[in-house]
Design a protein around this motif. Structure first.
Motif, PDB file in Angstrom:
ATOM      1  N   ILE A 212       0.829  -1.214   0.000  1.00 61.34           N
ATOM      2  CA  ILE A 212       0.000   0.000   0.000  1.00 61.34           C
ATOM      3  C   ILE A 212       0.864   1.265   0.000  1.00 61.34           C
ATOM      4  CG2 ILE A 212      -1.847  -1.218   1.220  1.00 61.34           C
ATOM      5  CD1 ILE A 212      -1.207   0.705   3.646  1.00 61.34           C
TER       6      ILE A 212
ATOM      7  N   SER B  42      -6.485   2.334   1.537  1.00 58.67           N
ATOM      8  CA  SER B  42      -5.755   1.603   0.509  1.00 58.67           C
ATOM      9  C   SER B  42      -5.963   0.117   0.745  1.00 58.67           C
ATOM     10  CB  SER B  42      -4.266   1.947   0.539  1.00 58.67           C
ATOM     11  OG  SER B  42      -3.578   1.305  -0.511  1.00 58.67           O
ATOM     12  N   GLU B  43      -6.637  -0.542  -0.173  1.00 57.06           N
ATOM     13  CA  GLU B  43      -7.088  -1.923  -0.013  1.00 57.06           C
ATOM     14  C   GLU B  43      -7.823  -2.030   1.321  1.00 57.06           C
ATOM     15  OE1 GLU B  43      -5.699  -6.586  -0.344  1.00 57.06           O
ATOM     16  OE2 GLU B  43      -4.288  -5.081   0.339  1.00 57.06           O
ATOM     17  N   VAL B  44      -7.335  -2.862   2.253  1.00 53.87           N
ATOM     18  CA  VAL B  44      -8.059  -3.072   3.515  1.00 53.87           C
ATOM     19  C   VAL B  44      -7.579  -2.138   4.621  1.00 53.87           C
ATOM     20  CG1 VAL B  44      -8.541  -5.479   2.980  1.00 53.87           C
ATOM     21  CG2 VAL B  44      -6.461  -4.905   4.228  1.00 53.87           C
TER      22      VAL B  44
ATOM     23  N   THR C 222       0.419  -6.681  -5.669  1.00 56.02           N
ATOM     24  CA  THR C 222       0.366  -7.728  -4.662  1.00 56.02           C
ATOM     25  C   THR C 222      -0.293  -9.003  -5.210  1.00 56.02           C
ATOM     26  OG1 THR C 222      -0.430  -8.290  -2.450  1.00 56.02           O
ATOM     27  CG2 THR C 222      -1.807  -6.809  -3.723  1.00 56.02           C
TER      28      THR C 222
ATOM     29  N   TYR D 145      -5.197  -9.728  -3.359  1.00 55.80           N
ATOM     30  CA  TYR D 145      -5.849  -8.413  -3.268  1.00 55.80           C
ATOM     31  C   TYR D 145      -7.281  -8.608  -2.787  1.00 55.80           C
ATOM     32  CZ  TYR D 145      -6.921  -3.595  -4.724  1.00 55.80           C
ATOM     33  OH  TYR D 145      -7.266  -2.260  -4.754  1.00 55.80           O
ATOM     34  N   PHE D 146      -7.608  -7.979  -1.664  1.00 57.90           N
ATOM     35  CA  PHE D 146      -8.913  -8.180  -1.024  1.00 57.90           C
ATOM     36  C   PHE D 146      -9.211  -9.673  -0.858  1.00 57.90           C
ATOM     37  CE2 PHE D 146      -9.586  -3.784  -2.486  1.00 57.90           C
ATOM     38  CZ  PHE D 146     -10.116  -3.229  -1.326  1.00 57.90           C
TER      39      PHE D 146
END
Length: 254
Positions: A52, A99-101, A153, A156-157
């Motif tokens: 991130i 950012s993402e989680v 990555t 992702y999620f």
């Protein structure tokens, strides 16, 4: 007080400025370094070392490619979390609150003055110095090729990504088309068009700003970061990408 202190130096770096090759390699997410003025942005050390905050391995691969291609390398020295230089100032993703989680507390509720300070300190020097470099090459009769280098990555999620290399383009697919043809002939990596992101995700800002606007050949490269965690992997992938790029340039120049 500005975002960057004098001691922290220039927000952008230029390597091999006098390169004889036509490629300019751009690495917008080269570093996870944060300016001292923003502290930790409320994030843990683990989060700040993760994807991130930067694109792990992207700068190392870019340097190896620059050496092989005798290319100029231009990159951002500070984390994408403070300002993502592959986004325009009006994009929420330029200074993401999430950012993402991961929530990014230090980016929550930034007022206009705070956003402007980051834009002036980080984005404008990046944009303007890259634009100047491109103009100088064009004026010298050496129209450059703009190649941006990123990593992504593997998960992702919570979802595993099978794609290993992404070759991305916006409105001009010529170089990407030729590189994808070379990738299909090579077969070593799962290489796909506009994955894991595409223009609809807003990731082609640099290509549009410095490539398309000047009528220059351009392409964006994404590498799954588990492939480039160590020097051995970085060398393999850099060699592969250099081969694709040389083949693509050869095909498009005919």
């Amino acid at each position: 007080m500005g975002i960057l202190s004098v001691e922290e130096g220039d927000p952008v770096a230029l390597e091999n400025a006098v390169a004889r090759g036509k490629v300019i390699l751009v690495c917008e997410h080269a570093s996870c370094l944060l300016p001292k003025s923003v502290g930790s942005l409320g994030l843990t050390d683990e989060a700040l070392a993760s994807h991130i905050a930067w694109d792990p391995g992207a700068l190392a691969v870019s340097r190896l490619m620059a050496e092989s291609l005798d290319a100029t390398l231009f990159y951002q020295r500070f984390s994408r979390l403070v300002y993502d230089c592959n986004r325009p100032p009006d994009s929420p993703a330029a200074m993401p609150e999430k950012s993402e989680v991961f929530d990014v507390p230090g980016n929550a509720g930034l007022d206009r003055a705070a956003r402007e300070a980051r834009t002036v300190a980080l984005y404008l020097p990046f944009r303007d110095k890259l634009a100047r470099l491109v103009r100088e090459r064009i004026a010298d009769g050496r129209a450059p090729v703009i190649v941006t280098v990123h990593s992504f990555t593997p998960v992702y999620f919570g979802r595993q990504r099978a794609v290993e290399i992404g070759i991305l383009h916006d409105a001009d697919p010529r170089l990407a088309d030729a590189m994808l043809a070379a990738a299909a002939a090579d077969g070593r990596f799962d290489t796909r068009r506009n994955e894991p992101y595409g223009p609809e995700d807003g990731v082609t800002h640099t290509l549009k700003e410095h490539g398309l606007s000047n009528g220059l050949a351009n392409v964006m490269i994404e590498v799954r970061n588990d492939l480039i965690r160590d020097e051995a992997g970085q060398r393999v992938v850099a060699g592969y990408l250099t081969g694709l790029l040389r083949a693509g340039l050869s095909a498009t120049e005919q």
